[in-house]
Scaffold this motif. Sequence first.
Motif, PDB file in Angstrom:
ATOM      1  N   VAL A 299      79.819  68.389  27.152  1.00 26.28           N
ATOM      2  CA  VAL A 299      80.076  69.050  28.442  1.00 26.28           C
ATOM      3  C   VAL A 299      81.573  69.038  28.753  1.00 26.28           C
ATOM      4  CG1 VAL A 299      79.720  68.863  30.941  1.00 26.28           C
ATOM      5  CG2 VAL A 299      77.785  68.578  29.391  1.00 26.28           C
TER       6      VAL A 299
ATOM      7  N   HIS B 181      86.884  74.131  38.182  1.00 31.98           N
ATOM      8  CA  HIS B 181      85.585  74.618  38.643  1.00 31.98           C
ATOM      9  C   HIS B 181      85.285  74.288  40.106  1.00 31.98           C
ATOM     10  CE1 HIS B 181      84.434  76.008  34.695  1.00 31.98           C
ATOM     11  NE2 HIS B 181      84.843  74.861  34.190  1.00 31.98           N
TER      12      HIS B 181
ATOM     13  N   ALA C 260      80.220  76.988  42.295  1.00 23.57           N
ATOM     14  CA  ALA C 260      79.882  76.806  40.885  1.00 23.57           C
ATOM     15  C   ALA C 260      79.096  75.513  40.786  1.00 23.57           C
ATOM     16  CB  ALA C 260      81.153  76.760  40.053  1.00 23.57           C
ATOM     17  N   GLY C 261      77.991  75.471  41.518  1.00 28.96           N
ATOM     18  CA  GLY C 261      77.238  74.240  41.695  1.00 28.96           C
ATOM     19  C   GLY C 261      76.773  73.583  40.422  1.00 28.96           C
ATOM     20  N   GLU C 262      76.144  74.352  39.526  1.00 34.01           N
ATOM     21  CA  GLU C 262      75.590  73.753  38.314  1.00 34.01           C
ATOM     22  C   GLU C 262      76.694  73.223  37.400  1.00 34.01           C
ATOM     23  OE1 GLU C 262      72.383  73.057  37.810  1.00 34.01           O
ATOM     24  OE2 GLU C 262      72.180  73.834  39.844  1.00 34.01           O
ATOM     25  N   GLU C 263      77.785  73.973  37.276  1.00 41.80           N
ATOM     26  CA  GLU C 263      78.885  73.549  36.403  1.00 41.80           C
ATOM     27  C   GLU C 263      79.527  72.266  36.910  1.00 41.80           C
ATOM     28  OE1 GLU C 263      81.696  76.686  35.688  1.00 41.80           O
ATOM     29  OE2 GLU C 263      80.093  78.120  35.263  1.00 41.80           O
TER      30      GLU C 263
ATOM     31  N   LYS D 123      78.244  70.062  38.885  1.00 41.10           N
ATOM     32  CA  LYS D 123      77.271  68.961  38.788  1.00 41.10           C
ATOM     33  C   LYS D 123      77.238  68.412  37.363  1.00 41.10           C
ATOM     34  CE  LYS D 123      74.030  70.318  42.395  1.00 41.10           C
ATOM     35  NZ  LYS D 123      72.708  70.868  42.672  1.00 41.10           N
ATOM     36  N   ALA D 124      77.224  69.302  36.369  1.00 39.99           N
ATOM     37  CA  ALA D 124      77.197  68.869  34.963  1.00 39.99           C
ATOM     38  C   ALA D 124      78.455  68.088  34.610  1.00 39.99           C
ATOM     39  CB  ALA D 124      77.039  70.080  34.044  1.00 39.99           C
TER      40      ALA D 124
ATOM     41  N   SER E  30      78.248  64.616  36.320  1.00 45.51           N
ATOM     42  CA  SER E  30      77.285  63.711  35.688  1.00 45.51           C
ATOM     43  C   SER E  30      77.761  63.276  34.300  1.00 45.51           C
ATOM     44  CB  SER E  30      75.904  64.364  35.660  1.00 45.51           C
ATOM     45  OG  SER E  30      75.565  64.837  34.422  1.00 45.51           O
TER      46      SER E  30
END
Length: 196
Positions: A135, A158, A168-171, A173-174, A177
Amino acid sequence: MTTRRVPRARAYAPDPDAPGRLCDTPGCEELGCYRAPKSRFALNQYFWFCLDHVRAYNAKWDYYKDMTPGQIEMELRADASWQRPTWRLGSNGTAHSVQEELLRDPLLHMDGRRPHVAPFETIEAPAELRQPLGVLGLTWPVSMDTVKARYKALAKKHHPDANGGDVAGEEIKAINSAYTALKLHWPAEERQAARG
């Protein structure tokens, strides 16, 4: 104490390699002590003239005589490289591009991420860290400082504020994490040092 200077030969002094024959000008009875090239195609073949006739020959000499402007331009360009063949940088005289073998970096000097890894040595990342490393776009082994720097760069890139408010919520978050998973892998003292 005075030092004597060694006398220098005058520019019009006779050539010491003169063959000791008469001037090549028909009818001249003087010794031919001065050489002049026969033509631009035979610069190493000489006429031997007396001083008066070599001066007259030099006054009429024109290296570029009977050449077109294009030929003169090509000659001048060739003179810039001392009449040696040249080619484009990276082609090595052939049509091929730079060979990959020439770009090998066995000591990894050009790879800023892994200066401490021995050449061609493969160290596999622990299974639980492979996905977080992917990631963040990092390879194993990696230092906590490198992880932190990469995380900051990606988070800045991001972040919604940097993207005109677009979420860009999912990016993000990844990225968060992955950073957390990697951060927990290091001992507490190294995490503390990276934090400072």
